[in-house]
Design a protein around this motif. Structure first.
Motif, mmCIF file in Angstrom:
data_model
loop_
_atom_site.group_PDB
_atom_site.id
_atom_site.type_symbol
_atom_site.label_atom_id
_atom_site.label_comp_id
_atom_site.label_asym_id
_atom_site.label_seq_id
_atom_site.Cartn_x
_atom_site.Cartn_y
_atom_site.Cartn_z
ATOM 1 N N ASP A 215 2.642 1.894 13.505
ATOM 2 C CA ASP A 215 2.587 1.643 12.062
ATOM 3 C C ASP A 215 1.584 2.588 11.402
ATOM 4 O OD1 ASP A 215 3.318 0.502 9.679
ATOM 5 O OD2 ASP A 215 2.264 -1.398 10.017
ATOM 6 N N ARG A 216 1.807 2.816 10.124
ATOM 7 C CA ARG A 216 0.895 3.649 9.332
ATOM 8 C C ARG A 216 -0.153 2.760 8.666
ATOM 9 N NH1 ARG A 216 4.792 4.214 3.978
ATOM 10 N NH2 ARG A 216 5.348 2.037 4.117
ATOM 11 N N LEU A 217 -1.144 3.384 8.096
ATOM 12 C CA LEU A 217 -2.156 2.656 7.332
ATOM 13 C C LEU A 217 -1.530 2.198 6.012
ATOM 14 C CD1 LEU A 217 -5.208 1.898 7.171
ATOM 15 C CD2 LEU A 217 -5.542 4.068 5.975
ATOM 16 N N ASN A 218 -1.701 0.925 5.696
ATOM 17 C CA ASN A 218 -1.083 0.384 4.486
ATOM 18 C C ASN A 218 -2.136 -0.059 3.476
ATOM 19 O OD1 ASN A 218 1.837 0.444 5.043
ATOM 20 N ND2 ASN A 218 1.249 -0.804 6.814
ATOM 21 N N PRO A 219 -1.809 0.038 2.182
ATOM 22 C CA PRO A 219 -2.780 -0.325 1.132
ATOM 23 C C PRO A 219 -2.859 -1.843 0.942
ATOM 24 C CG PRO A 219 -0.752 0.449 0.128
ATOM 25 C CD PRO A 219 -0.551 0.548 1.618
ATOM 26 N N ARG A 220 -3.498 -2.523 1.835
ATOM 27 C CA ARG A 220 -3.549 -3.981 1.803
ATOM 28 C C ARG A 220 -4.613 -4.487 0.834
ATOM 29 N NH1 ARG A 220 1.192 -5.238 4.258
ATOM 30 N NH2 ARG A 220 1.224 -4.608 6.453
ATOM 31 N N TYR A 221 -4.451 -5.765 0.519
ATOM 32 C CA TYR A 221 -5.360 -6.439 -0.428
ATOM 33 C C TYR A 221 -6.834 -6.317 0.014
ATOM 34 C CZ TYR A 221 -7.808 -10.356 -2.564
ATOM 35 O OH TYR A 221 -8.731 -11.122 -3.215
ATOM 36 N N GLY A 222 -7.663 -5.762 -0.848
ATOM 37 C CA GLY A 222 -9.114 -5.815 -0.671
ATOM 38 C C GLY A 222 -9.706 -4.944 0.421
ATOM 39 N N ILE A 223 -8.942 -3.983 0.958
ATOM 40 C CA ILE A 223 -9.479 -3.235 2.106
ATOM 41 C C ILE A 223 -10.337 -2.023 1.705
ATOM 42 C CG2 ILE A 223 -7.593 -3.885 3.652
ATOM 43 C CD1 ILE A 223 -6.502 -0.979 3.312
#
Ligand code: SF4
Length: 280
Positions: A215-223
Motif C-alpha cells: 500500500d501507498r501512504l494515504n492522507p488519513r485523518y490527523g496524521i
C-alpha cells in the motif's frame, strides 16, 4: 522498543458490542482502543477522535475488558464468517502481555468457528501460536514499512524492530500457519524505491509468506503533524515532497502511477508476481 509517553493513560472500559461489520473481512474485532505503537501515519486516529479528543495518538489505551464475554453473546446472533484482528489498534500491543484480552478473544472466536485474519506489528503474537497452529482458518499477517530499524523507530516508535517482526513471521511459517506480509505504507523516498524497496522485496523472498500486500501512504485523518515531524527528523528536505504526495491531487496521481510500476517491476525481478496483491 516500548512507547513510553510520560503522560500515558490506561483505562479499563466495558463496551456494549465488540464484533463489528468490516470491509477488511466480514467482521472486525478491536480488544483495545488506542495503540501503544503510536505509528505516525496511523489511520486509526479517527476512531478515537471523540472519545479522546485532546490526547496524543500513542499516549492512551482503553482496554475493553469485557470483549471475550461479548463474543460469547454475539456469536449466537451473528452469521459465521471471517474476523479481522485488529482494524483500529494492534491486538498484540504491549498492554496485551498483561491483560491477555486478545488471547481470550481468540479462544472464543476459535470455539465459535470463526475464520480469523490477524495483522500485527507485534512479536507478542508468538505467545498465541499454540492457538493458531493447526487451525484451518487462520492467517497471520505482519506489517512492515521499512527494513531499517532506525527508520522504523522514527515512524513506528512503539513497535518492535523490523528484524524482530520478520523473525516472528518466519517462526509462524515454520510451524505451518498461513502467513502474509503487509508492506505499507511504503514511505516515499525512503522505502518506496531503490534500495529501500529492494530490501523489502528481499525480505519477502526470505520469509516466503503465502502472499504479500503493498500500500501507498494515504492522507488519513490527523496524521500530518506527527508524520511531518518524523519526516523532518529523517530529512527536512523531504517534508514538502511528502506534503505534495499526500495533498496535491495531480502529484499524488502521478506518484501513484509510478509507484505501481516500480512495485510490479521489483516483484517480477524477485519472482514474486504471483504473490503480489497491490492495495491501490
Ligand atoms: S500498529 Fe497499527 S493501529 Fe497501532 S499505531 Fe501502528 S498503524 Fe496504528
Amino acid at each position: 522498543m516500548v512507547n513510553q509517553q510520560p503522560h500515558f493513560r490506561l483505562r479499563e472500559v466495558t463496551v456494549k458490542s465488540i464484533i463489528s461489520a468490516s470491509k477488511l473481512a466480514d467482521y472486525a474485532l478491536n480488544p483495545y482502543a488506542g495503540c501503544q505503537h503510536g505509528c505516525v501515519y496511523c489511520h486509526a486516529r479517527f476512531a478515537t477522535r471523540f472519545s479522546h479528543p485532546n490526547e496524543e495518538w500513542g499516549s492512551f489505551v482503553d482496554v475493553r475488558v469485557n470483549a471475550p464475554q461479548l463474543i460469547e453473546r454475539e456469536a449466537r446472533r451473528n452469521r459465521p464468517g471471517g474476523v479481522f484482528i485488529s482494524s483500529v489498534s494492534d491486538g498484540w500491543q504491549p498492554m496485551e502481555e498483561r491483560y491477555q484480552i486478545t488471547r481470550q478473544c481468540l479462544e472464543a472466536l476459535i470455539k465459535h468457528h470463526y475464520a480469523i485474519t490477524i495483522q500485527t506489528k507485534s512479536v507478542l503474537v508468538r505467545r498465541d501460536f499454540d492457538l493458531l497452529e493447526g487451525h484451518p482458518s487462520v492467517e497471520l499477517g505482519m506489517t512492515l514499512t521499512t527494513t531499517e530499524a532506525e527508520v522504523a523507530a522514527l515512524f513506528e516508535p512503539g513497535a518492535p524492530a523490523p528484524e524482530e517482526r520478520i523473525e516472528m513471521l518466519s517462526g509462524a511459517n515454520r510451524i505451518g500457519i498461513c502467513t502474509f506480509v503487509f508492506l505499507g505504507p511504503l514511505l516515499p523516498y525512503i522505502s518506496d524505491r531503490g534500495k529501500g524497496l529492494k530490501d523489502l522485496l528481499d525480505t519477502i523472498v526470505r520469509v516466503n509468506p503465502d502472499y504479500f500486500l503493498v500500500d501507498r501512504l494515504n492522507p488519513r485523518y490527523g496524521i500530518w503533524p506527527s508524520l511531518s515531524a518524523a519526516v523532518a527528523k529523517y530529512d527536512p528536505a523531504l517534508v514538502p515532497k511528502y506534503r505534495e504526495i499526500l495533498y496535491d491531487r495531480q502529484i499524488r496521481e502521478c506518484y501513484t502511477r509510478k509507484l505501481y510500476q516500480r512495485i510490479i517491476t521489483e516483484a517480477r525481478q524477485h519472482g514474486l508476481t504471483d504473490k503480489l496483491r497491490p492495495c491501490f
